[in-house]
Design an enzyme around this catalytic site. Structure first.
Site, PDB file in Angstrom:
ATOM      1  N   CYS A  96      62.645 -68.188  27.069  1.00 21.01           N
ATOM      2  CA  CYS A  96      62.500 -69.155  27.910  1.00 21.01           C
ATOM      3  C   CYS A  96      61.115 -68.948  29.062  1.00 21.01           C
ATOM      4  CB  CYS A  96      63.005 -70.299  27.610  1.00 21.01           C
ATOM      5  SG  CYS A  96      62.193 -71.971  28.684  1.00 21.01           S
ATOM      6  N   ASN A  97      60.452 -69.506  29.635  1.00 18.68           N
ATOM      7  CA  ASN A  97      60.185 -68.212  30.791  1.00 18.68           C
ATOM      8  C   ASN A  97      60.922 -69.284  32.049  1.00 18.68           C
ATOM      9  OD1 ASN A  97      56.838 -66.408  30.266  1.00 18.68           O
ATOM     10  ND2 ASN A  97      57.535 -67.936  28.428  1.00 18.68           N
TER      11      ASN A  97
ATOM     12  N   GLU B  71      57.018 -80.062  20.697  1.00 15.04           N
ATOM     13  CA  GLU B  71      57.991 -80.863  20.395  1.00 15.04           C
ATOM     14  C   GLU B  71      57.985 -82.191  19.421  1.00 15.04           C
ATOM     15  OE1 GLU B  71      61.591 -80.141  21.216  1.00 15.04           O
ATOM     16  OE2 GLU B  71      60.718 -78.481  22.086  1.00 15.04           O
TER      17      GLU B  71
ATOM     18  N   CYS C 164      54.920 -69.741  28.307  1.00 15.16           N
ATOM     19  CA  CYS C 164      55.864 -70.445  27.352  1.00 15.16           C
ATOM     20  C   CYS C 164      55.747 -69.865  26.317  1.00 15.16           C
ATOM     21  CB  CYS C 164      54.795 -71.736  27.308  1.00 15.16           C
ATOM     22  SG  CYS C 164      57.143 -73.428  27.615  1.00 15.16           S
TER      23      CYS C 164
ATOM     24  N   ASP D 273      66.932 -71.569  24.470  1.00 20.92           N
ATOM     25  CA  ASP D 273      65.535 -71.965  24.808  1.00 20.92           C
ATOM     26  C   ASP D 273      65.469 -73.576  24.878  1.00 20.92           C
ATOM     27  OD1 ASP D 273      62.634 -72.231  25.935  1.00 20.92           O
ATOM     28  OD2 ASP D 273      62.256 -73.070  23.825  1.00 20.92           O
ATOM     29  N   SER D 274      64.667 -74.333  25.413  1.00 27.55           N
ATOM     30  CA  SER D 274      65.127 -75.596  25.949  1.00 27.55           C
ATOM     31  C   SER D 274      64.329 -76.782  25.006  1.00 27.55           C
ATOM     32  CB  SER D 274      64.410 -75.995  26.931  1.00 27.55           C
ATOM     33  OG  SER D 274      63.180 -75.828  26.451  1.00 27.55           O
TER      34      SER D 274
ATOM     35  N   HIS E 272      56.673 -72.280  23.739  1.00 24.17           N
ATOM     36  CA  HIS E 272      56.732 -72.833  22.957  1.00 24.17           C
ATOM     37  C   HIS E 272      54.153 -73.212  22.589  1.00 24.17           C
ATOM     38  CE1 HIS E 272      59.421 -75.493  24.154  1.00 24.17           C
ATOM     39  NE2 HIS E 272      59.950 -75.999  22.987  1.00 24.17           N
TER      40      HIS E 272
HETATM   41  N1  DGL Z   1      59.834 -72.779  26.107  1.00 24.07           N
HETATM   42  C1  DGL Z   1      59.716 -73.654  27.504  1.00 24.07           C
HETATM   43  C2  DGL Z   1      59.257 -71.969  28.045  1.00 24.07           C
HETATM   44  O1  DGL Z   1      59.149 -70.584  27.604  1.00 24.07           O
HETATM   45  C3  DGL Z   1      59.673 -74.196  28.597  1.00 24.07           C
HETATM   46  C4  DGL Z   1      59.804 -75.823  28.211  1.00 24.07           C
HETATM   47  C5  DGL Z   1      59.682 -77.104  28.561  1.00 24.07           C
HETATM   48  O2  DGL Z   1      59.279 -77.091  29.539  1.00 24.07           O
HETATM   49  O3  DGL Z   1      61.923 -77.051  28.326  1.00 24.07           O
HETATM   50  O4  DGL Z   1      58.967 -71.891  29.304  1.00 24.07           O
END
Ligand code: DGL
Length: 307
Positions: A103-104, A182, A209, A40-41, A211
């Protein structure tokens, strides 16, 4: 796009025929279990990892967060593709047998790309769970909370066309929510972004997402406040994490070459020495990641390393 899986929250290649039942009653314990890479990011992928760990206590898992570059959401798709390829390459080079793009945003921008680059590695990706939302709604209005990149990707437009063209789909980009998770702490932006979607009549809310499941308490509180005044309908919040974990387990069992996974129902009979820890890696600050992950997962023993 995996056959038959569209819109459920995950994207997977069709599984190879599997002669081994994943529902084990007796397990073969071998020295090396399947190693599942999770990318993931940032810390969002931990919402998927916690579901995977519940289902697969004896799998090796390796988590990589690209926190030097979080957030991905505001970046162009081409840049997200380059960053995701780099993350996937690193996980494959560490010996991961299966890679979950948890991560989407990275999945929307780069899933096809990384599959092309590593054709022998099974990837499981994520996509907003539009189909379950379309099934759940009674009002005919669904809300999709995601990053700007996910919402503008062709994959998302395809999901809406296939499963929700008869519905009103409210797209709600929430970069502030990523930032809140975050950073940690409370998140005022939850109400600001969620309330108007509820007012528009949405009764099925897609957490698009990884997160966002970490904001579940705040999301539930806003829904409760809204419900007291307004709603005649039950409001469904759809976190695809558990479905993704089940799909990862299927894929891992198919591709693990006999290195069986033990399901949670058999955990009691698994020696404690075989219940695995996860090594965590980040392109950001490892000490900070450790405290973030401890707070989000509630696990005591978390070790993170910088890469
Ligand atoms: N966790 C990430 C997702 O599922 C994205 C978060 C980001 O913007 O980096 O899309």
């Amino acid at each position: 796009m995996g056959l038959g899986f569209g819109g459920l929250g995950f994207v997977s290649q069709p599984s190879a025929p599997n002669s081994q039942s994943p529902n084990l009653t007796a397990h073969r314990l071998q020295s090396r279990f399947v190693n599942i890479g999770v990318f993931d990011s940032g810390v969002g992928g931990l919402s998927v990892l916690r579901e995977m760990r519940r289902l697969m206590p004896n799998a090796d898992m390796t988590y990589l967060a690209d926190q030097a570059n979080v957030p991905y959401g505001p970046r162009p798709l081409s840049e997200i593709q380059t960053l995701t390829e780099r993350g996937a390459r690193w996980l494959v080079s560490r010996g991961c047998d299966v890679v979950v793009i948890a991560c989407n945003t990275a999945s929307a921008a780069a899933l096809g790309h990384v599959r092309g680059i590593f054709p022998s590695v099974p990837f499981v990706g994520m996509e907003p769970a539009v189909k379950p939302a379309a099934i759940a709604t009674k009002t005919g209005v669904i809300g999709v909370f995601a990053t700007a990149a996910t919402l503008k990707a062709a994959r998302f437009a395809g999901l809406v066309d296939r499963f929700a063209s008869h519905l009103r789909v409210i797209e709600q980009p929430c970069p502030e929510w990523v930032e809140c998770v975050e950073k940690g702490g409370t998140c005022d932006a939850v109400k600001a972004k969620l309330w108007p979607v509820l007012e528009a009549g949405a009764d099925a809310l897609v957490l698009g997402c990884t997160h966002f499941p970490f904001l579940q308490i705040e999301i539930d509180a806003v829904i409760a406040e809204f419900g007291i005044r307004n709603s005649k309908f039950e409001i469904h919040v759809i976190d695809p994490g558990p479905a993704v974990a089940r799909q990862v387990m299927k894929v891992a069992n198919s591709h693990s070459g006999g290195r069986w996974l033990v399901e949670a129902q058999n955990l009691a009979s698994l020696p404690a020495s075989l219940q695995k820890n996860t090594p965590f890696f980040t392109t950001g600050d490892a000490v900070k990641f450790e405290s973030q992950a401890r707070a989000l997962l509630g696990w005591g023993d978390i070790r993170a390393y910088g890469v």
